[in-house]
Design an enzyme around this catalytic site. Structure first.
Site, PDB file in Angstrom:
ATOM      1  N   PRO A 132       0.735  -1.163  -0.075  1.00 20.54           N
ATOM      2  CA  PRO A 132      -0.075   0.497  -0.228  1.00 20.54           C
ATOM      3  C   PRO A 132       0.529   1.445  -0.122  1.00 20.54           C
ATOM      4  O   PRO A 132       0.287   2.507  -0.495  1.00 20.54           O
ATOM      5  CB  PRO A 132      -0.893  -0.236   1.269  1.00 20.54           C
ATOM      6  CG  PRO A 132      -0.019  -1.073   2.002  1.00 20.54           C
ATOM      7  CD  PRO A 132       0.373  -2.134   1.082  1.00 20.54           C
ATOM      8  N   TYR A 133       2.061   1.558   0.745  1.00 23.37           N
ATOM      9  CA  TYR A 133       2.577   2.049   1.096  1.00 23.37           C
ATOM     10  C   TYR A 133       3.353   2.913  -0.425  1.00 23.37           C
ATOM     11  O   TYR A 133       3.334   3.954  -1.079  1.00 23.37           O
ATOM     12  CB  TYR A 133       3.881   2.390   2.059  1.00 23.37           C
ATOM     13  CG  TYR A 133       4.774   3.534   2.292  1.00 23.37           C
ATOM     14  CD1 TYR A 133       4.658   4.702   2.733  1.00 23.37           C
ATOM     15  CD2 TYR A 133       5.880   3.227   2.077  1.00 23.37           C
ATOM     16  CE1 TYR A 133       5.279   5.662   2.787  1.00 23.37           C
ATOM     17  CE2 TYR A 133       7.051   3.828   1.865  1.00 23.37           C
ATOM     18  CZ  TYR A 133       6.528   5.574   1.933  1.00 23.37           C
ATOM     19  OH  TYR A 133       7.264   6.066   2.917  1.00 23.37           O
ATOM     20  N   VAL A 134       4.261   1.432  -0.917  1.00 25.86           N
ATOM     21  CA  VAL A 134       4.712   1.715  -2.113  1.00 25.86           C
ATOM     22  C   VAL A 134       3.626   2.256  -3.688  1.00 25.86           C
ATOM     23  O   VAL A 134       4.214   2.942  -4.515  1.00 25.86           O
ATOM     24  CB  VAL A 134       5.113   0.479  -2.869  1.00 25.86           C
ATOM     25  CG1 VAL A 134       6.092   0.488  -4.086  1.00 25.86           C
ATOM     26  CG2 VAL A 134       6.834   0.107  -1.836  1.00 25.86           C
TER      27      VAL A 134
END
Length: 225
Positions: A132-134
């Site tokens: 999700p962060y990437v």
């Protein structure tokens, strides 16, 4: 980072969402050293707040020459297990917030100015649970590269810094000493980055010396593969 930019001669507006104590400490450090600084509270994803932030900067200092958007959220989960409400909150800050700030920067930066955003070197290392962060930081990189081309003729640079493992509170939170040690050995320089390492990169890219660098993602990570 704000203290380093102030040391380069910039007047600084330190924006914060919730940690007013840290923002005021940064302002005190800058003013105690003879610099100019003020704090402002605003959610980067709130368009009205960001308009007010830029209005305040222009009113106090006469214009905007450098914008650095380092706001971000980190949530770790596998794709299969991710709570989609968590994804929405993450992307509100990391994508919408990045777009809102970039939009104001595009409208307000003066000739010779610089806009800088933040991504992550995990985009290349593809560590599980960072999906999700990437995903959000991939969007940041895309926005940055397009904006650099859209500002053709304005003499404004647009770049992104993508740090590797860096010893910030956000990075260290929730990690065991063993995990931190393993991550510290990942770069060829065999240590974690420091906030000062990244601040030096930011200072260069937003300085006249770095003004020929434009439309780039700089992976400041000590030599990670």
């Amino acid at each position: 980072m704000s203290t380093r930019l102030a040391a380069e001669g910039l007047s600084v507006v330190v924006n914060y969402a919730t940690d007013g104590v840290a923002a005021k400490e940064a302002v005190t450090a800058i003013t105690s050293a003879g610099g100019n600084a003020m704090a402002f509270q605003g959610d980067v994803a709130d368009a009205q707040k960001m308009v007010a932030l830029f209005d305040s900067a222009e009113a106090e200092y006469g214009g905007v020459d450098v914008v650095v958007n380092a706001a971000g959220r980190l949530e770790l989960a596998t794709v299969a297990d991710l709570d989609l409400d968590v994804l929405d909150a993450l992307h509100r800050t990391n994508i919408r917030g990045a777009f809102v700030v970039a939009q104001q920067a595009a409208r307000r930066l003066r000739a010779g100015g610089s806009y800088l955003s933040f991504s992550t070197s995990v985009l290349g290392t593809q560590v599980p649970s960072y999906g999700p962060y990437v995903a959000s930081k991939g969007a940041v990189e895309a926005i940055t590269l397009i904006l650099a081309r859209e500002l053709r003729g304005r003499d404004v640079t647009v770049n992104t810094v993508a740090p590797g493992p860096t010893a910030t509170d956000l990075f260290l939170e929730g990690k065991t000493p063993e995990q931190i040690e393993a991550l510290a050995k990942a770069p060829a320089l065999e240590r974690l980055g420091t906030p000062e390492d990244i601040a030096r990169v930011v200072a260069f890219l937003t300085s006249p010396e770095g003004h020929w660098v434009n439309g780039q993602v700089l992976r400041a990570n000590g030599g990670m593969v």
